[in-house]
Write a protein that holds these residues in place. Structure first.
Motif, short mmCIF file in Angstrom:
data_model
loop_
_atom_site.label_atom_id
_atom_site.label_comp_id
_atom_site.label_asym_id
_atom_site.label_seq_id
_atom_site.Cartn_x
_atom_site.Cartn_y
_atom_site.Cartn_z
N PHE A 167 -53.73 23.18 10.56
CA PHE A 167 -52.49 22.79 9.87
C PHE A 167 -52.78 22.37 8.42
N ASP A 168 -51.81 22.65 7.55
CA ASP A 168 -51.98 22.33 6.12
C ASP A 168 -50.87 21.44 5.57
N TYR A 169 -49.80 21.23 6.34
CA TYR A 169 -48.68 20.45 5.82
C TYR A 169 -48.26 19.37 6.82
N LEU A 170 -47.74 18.28 6.27
CA LEU A 170 -47.21 17.17 7.06
C LEU A 170 -45.76 16.93 6.66
N TYR A 171 -44.92 16.56 7.64
CA TYR A 171 -43.52 16.24 7.38
C TYR A 171 -43.16 14.93 8.09
N PHE A 172 -42.43 14.07 7.39
CA PHE A 172 -42.08 12.74 7.89
C PHE A 172 -40.60 12.47 7.70
N ALA A 173 -40.04 11.67 8.61
CA ALA A 173 -38.64 11.27 8.48
C ALA A 173 -38.51 10.17 7.43
N LYS A 174 -37.32 10.13 6.79
CA LYS A 174 -37.04 9.10 5.79
C LYS A 174 -36.34 7.89 6.40
N ASN A 175 -36.48 7.73 7.69
CA ASN A 175 -35.94 6.55 8.37
C ASN A 175 -36.92 6.16 9.47
N ILE A 176 -36.53 5.23 10.32
CA ILE A 176 -37.46 4.79 11.38
C ILE A 176 -37.14 5.45 12.72
N ASN A 177 -36.25 6.42 12.73
CA ASN A 177 -35.93 7.12 13.97
C ASN A 177 -37.02 8.13 14.32
N PRO A 178 -37.18 8.43 15.59
CA PRO A 178 -38.23 9.36 16.01
C PRO A 178 -37.76 10.81 15.98
N PHE A 179 -38.74 11.70 15.84
CA PHE A 179 -38.43 13.11 16.10
C PHE A 179 -38.23 13.29 17.60
N LYS A 180 -37.41 14.23 17.95
CA LYS A 180 -37.16 14.49 19.37
C LYS A 180 -38.38 15.17 19.97
N THR A 181 -39.02 14.46 20.92
CA THR A 181 -40.24 14.96 21.56
C THR A 181 -40.13 14.72 23.06
N PRO A 182 -41.03 15.33 23.84
CA PRO A 182 -40.98 15.12 25.29
C PRO A 182 -41.47 13.74 25.72
N GLY A 183 -42.14 13.00 24.83
CA GLY A 183 -42.77 11.74 25.22
C GLY A 183 -41.81 10.57 25.32
N LEU A 184 -42.40 9.38 25.56
CA LEU A 184 -41.63 8.14 25.63
C LEU A 184 -41.26 7.67 24.23
N TYR A 185 -40.22 6.85 24.15
CA TYR A 185 -39.79 6.31 22.87
C TYR A 185 -39.85 4.78 22.93
N GLY A 186 -39.96 4.18 21.77
CA GLY A 186 -39.93 2.72 21.70
C GLY A 186 -40.89 2.20 20.66
N PHE A 187 -42.17 2.27 20.99
CA PHE A 187 -43.24 1.83 20.08
C PHE A 187 -43.89 3.09 19.52
N SER A 188 -43.91 3.22 18.18
CA SER A 188 -44.49 4.45 17.63
C SER A 188 -45.03 4.20 16.22
N HIS A 189 -45.86 5.13 15.78
CA HIS A 189 -46.42 5.09 14.43
C HIS A 189 -46.85 6.50 14.07
N GLY A 190 -47.26 6.68 12.84
CA GLY A 190 -47.61 8.00 12.35
C GLY A 190 -46.78 8.38 11.15
N GLY A 191 -45.68 7.64 10.94
CA GLY A 191 -44.78 7.95 9.85
C GLY A 191 -45.16 7.28 8.55
N VAL A 192 -44.20 7.26 7.62
CA VAL A 192 -44.49 6.75 6.27
C VAL A 192 -43.57 5.60 5.89
N SER A 193 -43.04 4.90 6.86
CA SER A 193 -42.24 3.70 6.56
C SER A 193 -43.18 2.56 6.17
N PRO A 194 -42.69 1.55 5.47
CA PRO A 194 -43.55 0.41 5.12
C PRO A 194 -44.09 -0.31 6.35
N GLN A 195 -43.32 -0.29 7.44
CA GLN A 195 -43.80 -0.94 8.66
C GLN A 195 -45.09 -0.30 9.18
N GLU A 196 -45.27 1.00 8.89
CA GLU A 196 -46.44 1.73 9.37
C GLU A 196 -47.57 1.77 8.34
#
Length: 745
Positions: free
Chosen positions: A593-622
């Motif tokens: 892979f050569d590119y990364l894409y991030f949401a401009k909010n704290i909502n998750p991308f729709k994935t098969p996994g669990l939701y609640g506690f997450s990281h990997g994005g570019v919010s100040p919290q992360e």
């Protein structure tokens, strides 16, 4: 105080005699015998036969110095065998106890007490062990002072039956019950102690619910919740109490114990959360509730978090003009909202109707801040790469410990810092994590300055050690930290519980976070007390919490070509022009892979996994992570300087024995540099194998200590300050076995 008067009257007799007769015609004064302890031999004589027996015992004991007190309820003129003791020795006659009390109060204090007989006798019994102020209060304030209900009611309601029987005799018990009924505004009826105690507590809880609790009952309530001894019994009463259906929740006492009232307050505030006009009045009441010791004692601690959300004013966000200003604003102001919503999630995640308005308010604040954050996103630059190498380079020979957490958000670090004990100086800074903010990438940046992403923790540690061959580094888990000294100049402690719990339990892990915060603080305090001059707290990344999540909140995107979608970021092989308007794009190679894409909010991308506690994005919290450093004060600089003098000799030792020469310098001549208490610690293969006793070295003194290798061919010796455990010096001791042969080979 009646016990003092009684004892004084008896002493007047015993100054010249060994036998005294105590005549108590009414029997009301018999309780006074219990105040005497073992000072006298007490004998009862309430019949002719008992009189004869007592006379025999007294005569048999003569001429010893044993002092006899003969107690009788017979009139003086009716006495037969002990009458002569009344005449020849001494007699204390209390025909009417109430008169004896009045006379003593008047003689001693020049006060007149006008109370009914029963109340006066009860007052006398209660006065045992008290001083003159008791009778003075009784004289001025009346019978209400006989029992200090502020003190008596709490042990009574805690265990009614036992307290009543052990504390009072039948007469005093009835008087006490009458006073309790007077307090409750009801007529006296003979009833079980437990029934009366239940009525007391009901009146107390009714008063708190109606906002009109009697002062005495409110005082008892507050003392109850503060008491370690009695605290447990309160919950039983509270659990069986039912609030009225017509309760005015805004009229309830601010110190009330009813969690359901707090939740009804919360529901009402949530319904009117957009009513800015009523906000000042609401906040004033909530601040009172938040400061209530009784609410805190009952575990009702969420109001500080509600207050943080309600009083936050987002207007200052508009003035942020750079990315660095956004980072500083987050650290000083916004991260407190993250703490608040995390605590509210932990408290009310299963009560959607209560939580939802406050989550929406939080997300409104987040949205406003993220608009500004991404407006200045071009100013972002990670500062995480080579973090540990920078710390090692800055150690300057001082023993340094680094805690490398996993998922320790900046707001968590702030809470840890508030709990660290001691006087160490704290410098709070931050590091901008690399993207994507996930463990493999960020841990690689922390440990490795070469930009390589390494999946195996052991390999990261090997890289760091190889880059610093002249620095001794210990790698351990944080839960392995003890007060024992370790040989390395640098100690790196890893701790992954927050991230592990979050990823496995998601938001169910939130209830365990307070324990983890306390754990961090305890270990930092321990490290500072164990000789480390500096202790750092850093982490790989932070996290976001999604809270109550609907399908509409999930970001549904379908990249073109080969991609890897995580909850907070997407990797793609090719540039995605269609995604860039709504998402943040970054060029970064990883595998194919050569590119990364991030949401401009704290909502998750729709994935098969669990939701609640997450990281990997570019919010100040992360991305905004702690770089906290606790440094012990430089007070030890004024201490006597002590070092190992014969380091060169110790590198080539013949035989089993070796001597360590410790030299103190001449000092500054002040009180702090006259002497120093020190000790030696020995390590072999990074494990402690020996420790000397503490010894004192004077200025300009040399102390020689002898030791054996004890089966080890090489030892590392640390010279430590006994008080602070600060490392003063170190040396390597090597055994030369070739020279032991004396050249025979």
């Amino acid at each position: 105080m009646i016990d003092i008067w009684f004892k004084n009257d008896l002493r007047d007799i015993y100054e010249q005699h060994t036998v005294a007769v105590f005549i108590d015609e009414s029997g009301d004064a018999e309780f006074l015998l219990k105040t005497l302890g073992a000072e006298y031999t007490i004998q009862q004589a309430n019949s002719e036969l008992e009189e004869l027996h007592v006379k025999y015992l007294v005569e048999k004991a003569q001429p010893s110095h044993e002092r006899f007190l003969i107690y009788t309820r017979s009139k003086k003129d009716d006495l037969k065998f002990i009458r002569e003791y009344c005449e020849t020795c001494g007699c204390l006659e209390i025909r009417y106890l109430q008169n004896y009390i009045k006379d003593k109060v008047h003689q001693t204090l020049n006060l007149n007490i006008n109370l009914p007989k029963e109340e006066l006798i009860a007052a006398a019994k209660v006065s045992v062990g008290k001083d003159r102020t008791y009778w003075m209060d009784l004289s001025h304030k009346g019978a209400t002072e006989i029992f200090d209900l502020n003190k008596e009611l709490l042990p009574f309601v805690h265990d009614p039956e036992s307290y009543s029987k052990e504390k009072y005799d039948a007469q005093l018990r009835e008087t006490f019950y009458r006073k309790v009924n007077e307090l409750l505004g009801q007529d006296y009826l003979n009833k079980p102690a437990s029934t009366l105690a239940g009525e007391v507590v009901k009146a107390m809880l009714d008063g708190l619910a109606n906002g009109s609790c009697d002062k005495i009952l409110e005082s008892v309530y507050k003392g109850w919740l503060d008491s370690v001894t009695y605290r447990d019994s309160f919950n039983g009463y509270l659990g069986s109490y039912t609030l009225g259906s017509d309760l005015d929740i805004w009229n309830v006492s601010i110190h009330h114990p009813f969690r359901q009232v707090d939740e009804r307050w919360l529901a009402e505030i949530g319904k009117n959360i957009s009513d800015k006009a009523s906000l000042p009045h609401t906040l004033a009441k909530l601040r009172q509730r938040n400061q209530s010791r009784q609410a805190q004692a009952l575990g009702i601690c969420f109001w500080c978090d509600v207050i943080a959300l309600l009083e936050f004013d987002p207007k200052d966000i508009a003035y942020l003009s750079s990315f660095s200003e956004c980072v500083e604003f987050y650290k000083k102001h916004f991260c407190k909202l993250d703490t608040a919503i995390r605590n509210l999630y932990a408290e009310f995640l299963n009560k959607k109707e209560l939580l939802e308005p406050f989550q929406e308010l939080y997300k409104e604040h987040v949205s406003v801040f993220l608009d500004k954050w991404f407006k200045h996103w071009s100013g972002y630059k990670e500062t995480q790469t080579g973090t540990l190498q920078r710390i090692i380079d800055d150690a300057g020979g001082l023993k340094t410990a680094v805690i490398v957490g996993d998922g320790v958000a900046y707001e968590i670090a702030e809470l840890v810092a508030a709990r660290v004990k001691g006087t160490a100086n704290l410098k709070k800074d931050s590091i901008l994590a690399d993207i994507p903010s996930e463990t493999e990438n960020n841990m690689s940046r922390i440990y490795m300055a070469n930009g390589v992403t390494e999946a195996v923790q052991g390999n990261r540690e090997k890289y760091l050690a190889a880059q610093n061959p002249d620095v001794s580094i210990d790698f351990i888990r944080l839960d392995e930290v003890t007060e024992d000294a370790r040989p390395g100049q640098v100690l790196i402690c890893t701790y992954k519980d927050i991230d592990d719990m979050g990823e496995k339990l998601q938001q169910k892990a939130l209830k365990y976070f307070p324990e983890t915060i306390d754990f961090f603080a305890e270990k930092i305090t321990l490290l500072l007390a164990s000789g480390y001059a500096k202790v750092y707290l850093i982490t790989d990344h932070g996290f976001v919490l999604t809270g109550l999540l609907s399908d509409a909140d999930k970001i549904s995107v379908l990249p073109k070509g080969d991609f890897d979608k995580a909850e907070r970021y997407i990797r793609t092989e090719t540039k995605q022009a269609d995604l860039t308007p709504g998402l943040v794009e970054a060029e970064k190679s990883y595998k194919q892979f050569d590119y990364l894409y991030f949401a401009k909010n704290i909502n998750p991308f729709k994935t098969p996994g669990l939701y609640g506690f997450s990281h990997g994005g570019v919010s100040p919290q992360e991305l905004v992570t702690p770089y906290f450093c606790w440094e012990r004060s430089g007070a030890s600089a004024a201490s006597l300087s002590v070092s190992i003098e014969n380091k060169a000799d110790l590198k080539d030792v013949t035989g089993e024995l070796f001597s360590i020469k410790i030299q103190a310098d001449k000092g500054a001549g002040d009180l702090f540099s006259m002497d120093r208490k020190v000790y030696l610690v020995f390590f072999a293969n990074k494990a402690q194998v020996n420790k000397s006793d503490v010894f004192t070295i004077q200025r300009n003194e040399r102390v020689t200590k002898e030791y054996t290798f004890d089966g080890h061919s090489e030892l590392e010796v640390h010279l430590l300050d006994a008080a602070t455990k600060q490392q003063l010096d170190r040396a390597v001791v090597k055994q030369n076995k070739d020279r032991d042969l004396g050249g025979l080979l």
